[in-house]
Design a protein around this motif. Structure first.
Motif, mmCIF file in Angstrom:
data_model
loop_
_atom_site.group_PDB
_atom_site.id
_atom_site.type_symbol
_atom_site.label_atom_id
_atom_site.label_comp_id
_atom_site.label_asym_id
_atom_site.label_seq_id
_atom_site.Cartn_x
_atom_site.Cartn_y
_atom_site.Cartn_z
ATOM 1 N N LEU A 313 0.827 -1.216 0.000
ATOM 2 C CA LEU A 313 0.000 0.000 0.000
ATOM 3 C C LEU A 313 0.856 1.258 0.000
ATOM 4 C CD1 LEU A 313 -2.885 -1.151 2.340
ATOM 5 C CD2 LEU A 313 -3.031 -0.681 -0.096
ATOM 6 N N ALA A 317 0.974 3.811 -3.204
ATOM 7 C CA ALA A 317 0.723 5.239 -2.946
ATOM 8 C C ALA A 317 1.855 6.074 -3.536
ATOM 9 C CB ALA A 317 0.579 5.499 -1.449
ATOM 10 N N GLY A 320 1.581 6.378 -7.142
ATOM 11 C CA GLY A 320 0.576 7.377 -7.508
ATOM 12 C C GLY A 320 0.894 8.766 -6.976
ATOM 13 N N ASP A 322 0.889 9.857 -4.086
ATOM 14 C CA ASP A 322 -0.181 10.189 -3.154
ATOM 15 C C ASP A 322 0.399 10.181 -1.736
ATOM 16 O OD1 ASP A 322 -2.469 10.409 -1.685
ATOM 17 O OD2 ASP A 322 -3.339 8.493 -2.324
ATOM 18 N N ALA A 323 0.354 11.322 -1.060
ATOM 19 C CA ALA A 323 0.959 11.450 0.273
ATOM 20 C C ALA A 323 0.089 10.776 1.340
ATOM 21 C CB ALA A 323 1.181 12.922 0.605
ATOM 22 N N ASN A 324 -0.223 9.525 1.109
ATOM 23 C CA ASN A 324 -1.117 8.765 1.987
ATOM 24 C C ASN A 324 -0.338 8.232 3.180
ATOM 25 O OD1 ASN A 324 -3.021 7.047 3.109
ATOM 26 N ND2 ASN A 324 -3.847 6.440 1.117
ATOM 27 N N TRP A 325 -0.005 9.124 4.097
ATOM 28 C CA TRP A 325 0.844 8.766 5.238
ATOM 29 C C TRP A 325 0.160 7.763 6.156
ATOM 30 C CZ3 TRP A 325 -1.733 9.651 9.576
ATOM 31 C CH2 TRP A 325 -2.769 10.601 9.522
ATOM 32 N N GLY A 326 -1.158 7.636 6.079
ATOM 33 C CA GLY A 326 -1.868 6.659 6.925
ATOM 34 C C GLY A 326 -1.313 5.260 6.709
ATOM 35 N N ARG A 327 -0.907 4.980 5.477
ATOM 36 C CA ARG A 327 -0.364 3.658 5.190
ATOM 37 C C ARG A 327 1.024 3.467 5.792
ATOM 38 N NH1 ARG A 327 -2.160 3.234 -1.178
ATOM 39 N NH2 ARG A 327 -4.403 3.286 -0.798
ATOM 40 N N ILE A 329 2.023 4.961 8.637
ATOM 41 C CA ILE A 329 1.703 4.777 10.047
ATOM 42 C C ILE A 329 1.224 3.339 10.294
ATOM 43 C CG2 ILE A 329 -0.192 5.353 11.638
ATOM 44 C CD1 ILE A 329 2.027 7.283 11.913
#
Lengths: 409, 409
Positions: A313, A317, A320, A322-327, A329
């Motif tokens: 994930l 990200a 893409g 995509d700054a999806n820092w939740g992944r 974490i």
């Protein structure tokens, strides 16, 4: 490529390669395991070299690895390496083992060295026997001058890699010029505990095999064992280092006043090759570096860095942008390591995205721009203690799926 | 879907769902967290139910999980569950925790139960606060009749899932009809130790909470903890089971003569939901089942099954219908488990591809055809002892990358 202050103690050689160190030669030729690409390579030292190796931890260790370990076990020396790509000679039973022995024997005879002075390596498809007739015809042509060249060797060992990987650096030890060169291949089945990867390092440094072995092990844990492409640890991974002593320096041990210079130079070469493998991961469009600090221990930081760099994930990200820092974490959280979630901060390069366990306000556009760069850094600061580690990997792309959905066909 | 001989002791209900058991209702409505899709769901029992839960092992446990655990801890009972999709309420600090409490409070008041009788669940993007105004407006409409319906609940909890997942079965215990129903959502961040997944099971069976809890834990290890989509274990995973006793059977304990029937029925429901999650994994085109037997222990078989089902290379090969068994062997080999490589045999369905560690001759076309089926079985027979395990997952496709390269945008 950016070089840091490490350069103070050594110099990068322009067009340096696995044959840059004194007394080493390398070459490659097409023997017909693959349609067109060069598929058979070799390295040769004109004098016996101290040798050390590290090998895959996979239970299904391929035949050539067994033969190579036998060679080194005899006198801790090697004088040559023969490598083929296209077929891994893994899961090939008794016949595969015999083939690896035959490969070693013919190579040793052809270049005029003792059998146990030769190492054997293979990479490619698992479970197929080597077409020994083609291979033998190839080995018989090794001494022809037109096949010489480190570039040919670098090409010969590639599988799904998109580019050759070679380097050499120079440093002074005891007033003598010591050269360290290397070549490597990736690029799928790459995961800590030896990537599916072959890596060969040559040096003219004078160093005893025990010190060489310990150093290689220590450095491998910080370089080749810290890269991942897809989490799969292959049957054929191997790193070999040969040191033929031709530089004429005093024997290198931990007591030598320039031991650290040598260690850092060798680490630089291994780290460079490891990063090049990650950067050229199957389908990869960029290199990802994960730095973890503030963990309770270095081991814990290592596990967390590997958890992040291995996350599909996180990798998609980044693909893409995509700054999806939740992944990130999430990957920290399932690493199985003790940590205080309320102290964790995460940076994308210099952009703070999580501060003490909760989101930090940041500019999405700026983050996206950063994530489109060729090299992306994810930095996790845990704030618990002083453990740290760095890992390298790549993004996960459509191209990875395409390559691997049809590798055999 | 194929039902096996397990059906002897219980019956699958046509259109069965989470509200099939006596005394349960479920519903869903659109409160505006997502553009159009229903995004708020609830389950309600008209009497207090014994309750048990299992939760993610991720260190960054989301706020609703904390609140739900607090609820259950009070009396081991629940009477309702409120769930939103779109936003996970994870990594949201103090405010997120307060929001989860507020959600619980308003829901409890609206349906007329005590606060600690309500559970809260969220799934979706990490790190964003819930827009509480919209959520509160939604909760205030729960009692409107038009929102009732288990189908609406099943839709409300979905994120990237492509279809609703519900089931109910019936069995007789002490001459009474006992019903077990359930609903679940996947479909990314799915990995053993609780997938990113929410799963809710309701039954009118009469069973004490301690027995319910032990059973849920045991069954979760064989069902929800044996599925993987992408190796990422989320912050929000939760399985809740509510048993309201309305069937009127004698209390179920391990001493009850029909304990096994109940256990197997509950296991069937959980396994069904787990497999549906795997089948609907992000970008998945087929369900993959990995059966391992002959391992030294069940634990070892579990680790090996998870290693195979988690391998990106195995998953992409199946996506390409490529019988690349070398990757299966490799995944077995790096599982870290003790095993004798020369005793390992591998089947794709009924097609033997590896026998005692070396390739078995097989028909490539036939294997390709098999790998194109909707459900693919990989069977590894280790021949060491009697340990066994089954895991479920899916193939890895371009679509997985597409979905995850742009999840937030």
């Amino acid at each position: 490529m950016v070089f840091t202050d490490q350069q103070d103690t050594f110099k990068l050689l322009k067009n340096g390669n696995i044959a840059s160190a004194k007394g080493f030669q390398a070459g490659g030729l097409h023997c017909g395991l693959r349609k067109k690409k060069i598929d058979l390579g070799w390295v040769y030292s004109d004098v016996p070299a101290q040798a050390a190796g590290v090998y895959t931890t996979n239970v299904f260790q391929a035949a050539p690895l067994k033969v190579t370990q036998e060679s080194i076990a005899k006198e801790n020396q090697l004088q040559g390496i023969i490598v083929n790509s296209a077929i891994a000679n893994a899961c090939t039973g008794e016949q595969g083992l015999q083939d690896a022995y035959d490969m070693r024997k013919q190579f040793a005879e052809t270049v005029g060295i003792e059998e146990h002075m030769a190492a054997v390596a293979s990479t490619g498809l698992i479970g197929e026997l080597l077409p020994m007739d083609r291979l033998q015809k190839g080995i018989s042509q090794i001494n022809h001058e037109e096949h010489l060249g480190a570039g040919k060797f670098e090409t010969a060992i590639l599988t799904t890699d998109t580019k050759e990987k070679g380097i050499a650096i120079e440093l002074e030890i005891d007033g003598q010029t010591v050269t360290i060169g290397g070549a490597a291949k990736g690029s799928g089945m790459i995961h800590p505990n030896m990537a599916t990867m072959l890596s060969f390092v040559t040096t003219d440094a004078n160093i005893a095999s025990a010190a060489l072995h310990d150093t290689l092990k220590s450095i491998t844990n910080k370089s080749f064992n810290m890269i991942t492409v897809d989490g799969d640890t292959s049957t054929n991974d191997m790193v070999l280092v040969l040191a033929n002593g031709k530089a004429g320096n005093q024997p290198l041990t931990a007591q030598h006043p320039q031991w650290n210079d040598f260690y850092q130079a060798l680490q630089f070469v291994c780290e460079y090759l490891a990063k090049e493998i990650a950067r050229d991961g199957e389908g990869a469009t960029r290199l990802v570096e994960v730095q973890v600090d503030g963990a309770f221990t270095d081991e814990s930081a290592t596990a967390i860095a590997k958890s992040i760099i291995s996350s599909n994930l996180v990798k998609t990200a980044i693909h893409g942008a995509d700054a999806n820092w939740g992944r990130i974490i999430t990957a920290i959280g399932y690493s199985g390591q003790a940590l205080d979630p309320d102290k964790v901060s995460v940076y994308l390069g210099e952009i703070l995205v999580v501060e003490n366990g909760v989101p930090a306000p940041f500019n999405e556009e700026q983050a996206k721009e950063y994530l489109l760069e060729d090299e992306v850094k994810i930095i996790a600061k845990l704030g618990d203690a002083n453990g740290k580690a760095t890992a390298w990997g790549c993004d996960l792309s459509y191209e990875y799926v395409r390559i691997n959905a049809s590798y055999r066909t």
